[in-house]
Design a protein around this motif. Structure first.
Motif, PDB file in Angstrom:
ATOM      1  N   LEU A  86       0.859  -1.175   0.000  1.00 14.97           N
ATOM      2  CA  LEU A  86       0.000   0.000   0.000  1.00 14.97           C
ATOM      3  C   LEU A  86       0.899   1.230   0.000  1.00 14.97           C
ATOM      4  O   LEU A  86       1.707   1.414   0.906  1.00 14.97           O
ATOM      5  CB  LEU A  86      -0.899   0.005   1.239  1.00 14.97           C
ATOM      6  CG  LEU A  86      -1.777   1.220   1.464  1.00 14.97           C
ATOM      7  CD1 LEU A  86      -2.803   1.350   0.341  1.00 14.97           C
ATOM      8  CD2 LEU A  86      -2.479   1.123   2.803  1.00 14.97           C
ATOM      9  N   ILE A  87       0.780   2.046  -1.052  1.00 10.93           N
ATOM     10  CA  ILE A  87       1.562   3.271  -1.132  1.00 10.93           C
ATOM     11  C   ILE A  87       0.596   4.429  -0.912  1.00 10.93           C
ATOM     12  O   ILE A  87      -0.409   4.550  -1.613  1.00 10.93           O
ATOM     13  CB  ILE A  87       2.233   3.416  -2.512  1.00 10.93           C
ATOM     14  CG1 ILE A  87       3.133   2.224  -2.801  1.00 10.93           C
ATOM     15  CG2 ILE A  87       3.026   4.720  -2.583  1.00 10.93           C
ATOM     16  CD1 ILE A  87       3.661   2.189  -4.222  1.00 10.93           C
ATOM     17  N   THR A  88       0.899   5.269   0.061  1.00  6.77           N
ATOM     18  CA  THR A  88       0.024   6.386   0.379  1.00  6.77           C
ATOM     19  C   THR A  88       0.821   7.527   0.982  1.00  6.77           C
ATOM     20  O   THR A  88       1.989   7.383   1.282  1.00  6.77           O
ATOM     21  CB  THR A  88      -1.104   5.945   1.327  1.00  6.77           C
ATOM     22  OG1 THR A  88      -2.037   7.008   1.469  1.00  6.77           O
ATOM     23  CG2 THR A  88      -0.569   5.538   2.683  1.00  6.77           C
ATOM     24  N   TYR A  89       0.174   8.654   1.138  1.00  2.00           N
ATOM     25  CA  TYR A  89       0.837   9.773   1.787  1.00  2.00           C
ATOM     26  C   TYR A  89       0.656   9.643   3.292  1.00  2.00           C
ATOM     27  O   TYR A  89      -0.140   8.845   3.772  1.00  2.00           O
ATOM     28  CB  TYR A  89       0.291  11.101   1.268  1.00  2.00           C
ATOM     29  CG  TYR A  89      -1.080  11.466   1.777  1.00  2.00           C
ATOM     30  CD1 TYR A  89      -1.230  12.471   2.716  1.00  2.00           C
ATOM     31  CD2 TYR A  89      -2.226  10.825   1.321  1.00  2.00           C
ATOM     32  CE1 TYR A  89      -2.472  12.819   3.196  1.00  2.00           C
ATOM     33  CE2 TYR A  89      -3.473  11.165   1.790  1.00  2.00           C
ATOM     34  CZ  TYR A  89      -3.594  12.167   2.726  1.00  2.00           C
ATOM     35  OH  TYR A  89      -4.828  12.504   3.205  1.00  2.00           O
ATOM     36  N   TYR A  90       1.384  10.426   4.035  1.00  2.00           N
ATOM     37  CA  TYR A  90       1.380  10.305   5.493  1.00  2.00           C
ATOM     38  C   TYR A  90       0.294  11.188   6.099  1.00  2.00           C
ATOM     39  O   TYR A  90       0.559  12.092   6.870  1.00  2.00           O
ATOM     40  CB  TYR A  90       2.757  10.683   6.042  1.00  2.00           C
ATOM     41  CG  TYR A  90       3.004  10.164   7.435  1.00  2.00           C
ATOM     42  CD1 TYR A  90       3.356   8.848   7.634  1.00  2.00           C
ATOM     43  CD2 TYR A  90       2.864  10.982   8.540  1.00  2.00           C
ATOM     44  CE1 TYR A  90       3.581   8.355   8.898  1.00  2.00           C
ATOM     45  CE2 TYR A  90       3.082  10.503   9.816  1.00  2.00           C
ATOM     46  CZ  TYR A  90       3.440   9.194   9.983  1.00  2.00           C
ATOM     47  OH  TYR A  90       3.653   8.711  11.245  1.00  2.00           O
ATOM     48  N   GLY A  91      -0.953  10.932   5.700  1.00  2.00           N
ATOM     49  CA  GLY A  91      -2.089  11.688   6.230  1.00  2.00           C
ATOM     50  C   GLY A  91      -2.681  10.992   7.439  1.00  2.00           C
ATOM     51  O   GLY A  91      -2.427   9.814   7.691  1.00  2.00           O
ATOM     52  N   PRO A  92      -3.482  11.712   8.218  1.00  2.00           N
ATOM     53  CA  PRO A  92      -4.034  11.142   9.447  1.00  2.00           C
ATOM     54  C   PRO A  92      -4.913   9.911   9.220  1.00  2.00           C
ATOM     55  O   PRO A  92      -4.998   9.041  10.077  1.00  2.00           O
ATOM     56  CB  PRO A  92      -4.829  12.291  10.053  1.00  2.00           C
ATOM     57  CG  PRO A  92      -5.101  13.220   8.927  1.00  2.00           C
ATOM     58  CD  PRO A  92      -3.949  13.067   7.977  1.00  2.00           C
ATOM     59  N   GLU A  93      -5.569   9.824   8.071  1.00  2.00           N
ATOM     60  CA  GLU A  93      -6.426   8.674   7.813  1.00  2.00           C
ATOM     61  C   GLU A  93      -5.649   7.425   7.440  1.00  2.00           C
ATOM     62  O   GLU A  93      -6.207   6.331   7.413  1.00  2.00           O
ATOM     63  CB  GLU A  93      -7.479   8.994   6.741  1.00  2.00           C
ATOM     64  CG  GLU A  93      -6.907   9.372   5.411  1.00  2.00           C
ATOM     65  CD  GLU A  93      -6.610  10.853   5.249  1.00  2.00           C
ATOM     66  OE1 GLU A  93      -6.720  11.322   4.108  1.00  2.00           O
ATOM     67  OE2 GLU A  93      -6.268  11.535   6.208  1.00  2.00           O
ATOM     68  N   PHE A  94      -4.345   7.575   7.158  1.00  3.21           N
ATOM     69  CA  PHE A  94      -3.544   6.431   6.744  1.00  3.21           C
ATOM     70  C   PHE A  94      -2.363   6.132   7.646  1.00  3.21           C
ATOM     71  O   PHE A  94      -1.534   5.302   7.315  1.00  3.21           O
ATOM     72  CB  PHE A  94      -3.033   6.627   5.314  1.00  3.21           C
ATOM     73  CG  PHE A  94      -4.127   6.577   4.301  1.00  3.21           C
ATOM     74  CD1 PHE A  94      -4.767   5.392   4.009  1.00  3.21           C
ATOM     75  CD2 PHE A  94      -4.529   7.729   3.653  1.00  3.21           C
ATOM     76  CE1 PHE A  94      -5.777   5.337   3.085  1.00  3.21           C
ATOM     77  CE2 PHE A  94      -5.546   7.681   2.716  1.00  3.21           C
ATOM     78  CZ  PHE A  94      -6.173   6.494   2.429  1.00  3.21           C
ATOM     79  N   ASN A  95      -2.245   6.782   8.774  1.00  4.23           N
ATOM     80  CA  ASN A  95      -1.105   6.488   9.641  1.00  4.23           C
ATOM     81  C   ASN A  95      -1.530   6.064  11.038  1.00  4.23           C
ATOM     82  O   ASN A  95      -0.765   6.142  11.972  1.00  4.23           O
ATOM     83  CB  ASN A  95      -0.135   7.676   9.702  1.00  4.23           C
ATOM     84  CG  ASN A  95      -0.728   8.900  10.371  1.00  4.23           C
ATOM     85  OD1 ASN A  95      -1.813   8.857  10.909  1.00  4.23           O
ATOM     86  ND2 ASN A  95      -0.011   9.992  10.321  1.00  4.23           N
TER      87      ASN A  95
END
Length: 67
Positions: free
Chosen positions: A20-29
């Motif tokens: 899973l590649i994603t940005y370091y946003g609150p919904e994904f960390n």
């Protein structure tokens, strides 16, 4: 979130998600996503902070997730 990703992968014809590649946003960390990823053997990779152009496809997907 993990259930949503599993459903998305199934609709796209994938049997499982390995990365899973994603940005370091609150919904994904959060701890829940981290625990779910570990439980299912999914590796989470974060893009560089402030660099949304690292993966435009992911940014487009993130914008479609209902908040």
């Amino acid at each position: 979130m993990c259930e949503c990703l599993k459903n998305y992968a199934f609709k796209k014809g994938c049997r499982s998600i390995s990365r899973l590649i994603t940005y370091y946003g609150p919904e994904f960390n959060g701890k829940a996503l981290d625990a779910g990823a570990f439980e299912h053997g999914v590796q989470i990779e974060f893009t560089r902070p402030g660099k949304p152009t690292d993966n435009g496809h992911i940014e487009s997907f993130n914008g479609k997730i209902p908040g």
